[in-house]
Design an enzyme around this catalytic site. Structure first.
Site, PDB file in Angstrom:
ATOM      1  N   ASP A   1      -3.944 -28.440  -2.343  1.00 54.10           N
ATOM      2  CA  ASP A   1      -3.701 -29.187  -1.100  1.00 54.10           C
ATOM      3  C   ASP A   1      -4.974 -29.064  -0.269  1.00 54.10           C
ATOM      4  O   ASP A   1      -5.048 -28.307   0.693  1.00 54.10           O
ATOM      5  CB  ASP A   1      -2.489 -28.554  -0.402  1.00 54.10           C
ATOM      6  CG  ASP A   1      -2.094 -29.291   0.858  1.00 54.10           C
ATOM      7  OD1 ASP A   1      -2.769 -30.261   1.235  1.00 54.10           O
ATOM      8  OD2 ASP A   1      -1.103 -28.866   1.485  1.00 54.10           O
TER       9      ASP A   1
ATOM     10  N   ASP B   1     -11.087 -33.295   1.649  1.00 59.37           N
ATOM     11  CA  ASP B   1     -11.892 -34.142   0.758  1.00 59.37           C
ATOM     12  C   ASP B   1     -13.037 -33.312   0.155  1.00 59.37           C
ATOM     13  O   ASP B   1     -13.381 -32.244   0.674  1.00 59.37           O
ATOM     14  CB  ASP B   1     -12.494 -35.318   1.553  1.00 59.37           C
ATOM     15  CG  ASP B   1     -11.397 -36.236   2.081  1.00 59.37           C
ATOM     16  OD1 ASP B   1     -10.321 -36.282   1.465  1.00 59.37           O
ATOM     17  OD2 ASP B   1     -11.635 -36.893   3.113  1.00 59.37           O
TER      18      ASP B   1
ATOM     19  N   HIS C   1       3.775 -34.034   2.021  1.00 59.76           N
ATOM     20  CA  HIS C   1       4.271 -32.714   1.607  1.00 59.76           C
ATOM     21  C   HIS C   1       5.481 -32.802   0.666  1.00 59.76           C
ATOM     22  O   HIS C   1       5.608 -31.992  -0.244  1.00 59.76           O
ATOM     23  CB  HIS C   1       4.553 -31.847   2.840  1.00 59.76           C
ATOM     24  CG  HIS C   1       3.282 -31.535   3.590  1.00 59.76           C
ATOM     25  ND1 HIS C   1       3.074 -31.880   4.902  1.00 59.76           N
ATOM     26  CD2 HIS C   1       2.128 -30.967   3.162  1.00 59.76           C
ATOM     27  CE1 HIS C   1       1.855 -31.515   5.260  1.00 59.76           C
ATOM     28  NE2 HIS C   1       1.264 -30.960   4.230  1.00 59.76           N
TER      29      HIS C   1
ATOM     30  N   GLU D   1      -6.143 -19.982   1.408  1.00 57.20           N
ATOM     31  CA  GLU D   1      -6.744 -20.925   2.362  1.00 57.20           C
ATOM     32  C   GLU D   1      -8.072 -20.323   2.825  1.00 57.20           C
ATOM     33  O   GLU D   1      -8.127 -19.153   3.223  1.00 57.20           O
ATOM     34  CB  GLU D   1      -5.756 -21.121   3.534  1.00 57.20           C
ATOM     35  CG  GLU D   1      -6.327 -21.677   4.817  1.00 57.20           C
ATOM     36  CD  GLU D   1      -6.907 -23.079   4.700  1.00 57.20           C
ATOM     37  OE1 GLU D   1      -6.188 -24.004   4.310  1.00 57.20           O
ATOM     38  OE2 GLU D   1      -8.112 -23.235   5.012  1.00 57.20           O
TER      39      GLU D   1
HETATM   40  N1  SAM Z   1      -2.066 -32.403   3.979  1.00 55.66           N
HETATM   41  C1  SAM Z   1      -3.329 -32.612   4.562  1.00 55.66           C
HETATM   42  C2  SAM Z   1      -4.285 -33.512   3.805  1.00 55.66           C
HETATM   43  O1  SAM Z   1      -4.206 -33.705   2.632  1.00 55.66           O
HETATM   44  O2  SAM Z   1      -5.215 -34.062   4.386  1.00 55.66           O
HETATM   45  C3  SAM Z   1      -3.909 -31.335   4.902  1.00 55.66           C
HETATM   46  C4  SAM Z   1      -4.678 -30.654   3.878  1.00 55.66           C
HETATM   47  S1  SAM Z   1      -4.903 -28.976   4.278  1.00 55.66           S
HETATM   48  C5  SAM Z   1      -5.131 -28.903   5.973  1.00 55.66           C
HETATM   49  C6  SAM Z   1      -6.503 -28.737   3.576  1.00 55.66           C
HETATM   50  C7  SAM Z   1      -6.954 -27.311   3.722  1.00 55.66           C
HETATM   51  O3  SAM Z   1      -7.823 -27.004   2.636  1.00 55.66           O
HETATM   52  C8  SAM Z   1      -7.738 -27.029   4.994  1.00 55.66           C
HETATM   53  O4  SAM Z   1      -6.997 -26.179   5.816  1.00 55.66           O
HETATM   54  C9  SAM Z   1      -9.034 -26.366   4.492  1.00 55.66           C
HETATM   55  O5  SAM Z   1      -9.469 -25.291   5.295  1.00 55.66           O
HETATM   56  C10 SAM Z   1      -8.625 -25.929   3.087  1.00 55.66           C
HETATM   57  N2  SAM Z   1      -9.762 -25.747   2.186  1.00 55.66           N
HETATM   58  C11 SAM Z   1     -10.868 -26.511   2.077  1.00 55.66           C
HETATM   59  N3  SAM Z   1     -11.695 -26.003   1.142  1.00 55.66           N
HETATM   60  C12 SAM Z   1     -11.084 -24.900   0.644  1.00 55.66           C
HETATM   61  C13 SAM Z   1     -11.442 -23.939  -0.345  1.00 55.66           C
HETATM   62  N4  SAM Z   1     -12.610 -24.028  -0.994  1.00 55.66           N
HETATM   63  N5  SAM Z   1     -10.584 -22.937  -0.614  1.00 55.66           N
HETATM   64  C14 SAM Z   1      -9.393 -22.849   0.044  1.00 55.66           C
HETATM   65  N6  SAM Z   1      -9.009 -23.721   1.007  1.00 55.66           N
HETATM   66  C15 SAM Z   1      -9.842 -24.733   1.298  1.00 55.66           C
END
Ligand code: SAM
Length: 281
Positions: A154, A157, A61, A105
């Site tokens: 953020d 994968d 972060h 999100e």
């Molecule tokens: N810092 C950590 C890492 O890199 O692994 C956490 C990443 S954060 C939790 C990733 C977030 O992206 C998840 O909460 C997921 O729900 C969100 N996410 C995945 N696809 C998405 C999309 N198409 N639009 C918005 N958010 C999305």
């Protein structure tokens, strides 16, 4: 004795001994679990992949936020795509100069579960400058007319809900909604194991085809596959080294545990094997 095990490759597992399994939810988008562990403290996983833990979340972060903020301290309007644990927003809210943070999100359950069970990262979410929108980031950037100084991707994968956030269409729309001196930062996967390395190359190829400045920087994150993780820095104007203004967060007097001016400069110095992978696509 219970263990959480994540498959890093078909031949390598990463295991963490857990104290307790705190929470489990099948959301409309993914499988969410929260655990407490002996060495890493609390951590949460999405579809079996560790997202963040109390011991090393600061590295990811701090690096995803303070790097662009020290290149253009004039950033006022920020879009965070994903980032449901709130860690990126927490770091952004430390800057009094930031006026607005929109966090988009896809999965509200991630935010709610973190607010209850993984509070280390959620402290910035109640800041009045923060607006949370629960929708697909791919659609948001396609439809919005707002202009941002900084976009932070953020994401998870590029499998499941995160897939769209690695497409050319997504990056094109990010370019469109960025100001003339806008910066795009994305979690850029890892250079080491084949799966993440392929994704890293694909993302880099797409971003370099759109942005005049497209660099990659690194951090050592012990709990991500191989520990060697990358971020993308793409910009319409600023070079992350030539335009580096010194650690802005240090100037503001906030203590950081990983990021500092030396780390900023050093993080853009990539090992030869990584440079080669980024060139030979
Ligand atoms: N810092 C950590 C890492 O890199 O692994 C956490 C990443 S954060 C939790 C990733 C977030 O992206 C998840 O909460 C997921 O729900 C969100 N996410 C995945 N696809 C998405 C999309 N198409 N639009 C918005 N958010 C999305």
């Amino acid at each position: 004795m219970s263990w959480f095990t994540e498959k890093w490759t078909p031949n390598i597992n990463f295991s963490v001994r857990i104290k307790s399994h705190i929470y489990s939810e099948t959301t409309p988008f993914q499988q969410l679990e929260v655990y407490d562990s002996y060495e890493l403290g609390r951590f949460f996983t999405l579809d079996g992949i560790m997202m963040a833990n109390e011991k090393d979340e600061f590295i990811y972060h701090e690096m995803i936020v303070h790097t662009p903020m020290s290149v253009n301290p004039g950033i006022q309007n920020v879009l965070v795509i994903g980032g449901g644990d709130g860690g990126s927003v927490r770091e952004l809210t430390r800057y009094p100069s930031i006026e607005k943070i929109d966090m988009v999100e896809i999965d509200e359950s991630v935010v709610r579960a973190c607010q209850k069970h993984f509070q280390i990262t959620t402290t910035g979410l109640t800041d009045p400058r923060v607006s949370m929108k629960f929708e697909d980031g791919l659609l948001y950037v396609k439809n919005t007319e707002k202009i941002y100084d900084l976009i932070i991707v953020d994401s998870t994968d590029p499998i499941g809900p995160g897939e769209g956030l690695f497409t050319i269409e997504f990056y094109q729309n990010c370019y469109r909604i960025l100001a003339k001196d806008g910066i795009l930062i994305n979690q850029h996967e890892s250079p080491y194991f084949d799966k993440e390395s392929q994704e890293m190359k694909r993302a880099h190829q797409k971003i370099t085809s759109l942005f005049p400045i497209a660099k990659v920087y690194q951090a050592f994150i012990p709990t991500y596959p191989s520990g060697h993780w990358l971020f993308g820095f793409a910009s319409k104007k600023y070079d992350p080294i030539k335009d580096f203004k010194g650690s802005k967060i240090e100037e503001l007097g906030y203590p950081t545990k990983y990021y500092n001016s030396d780390v900023h400069k050093g993080s853009f110095g990539l090992p030869n094997y990584v440079k080669e992978k980024l060139v030979k696509i």
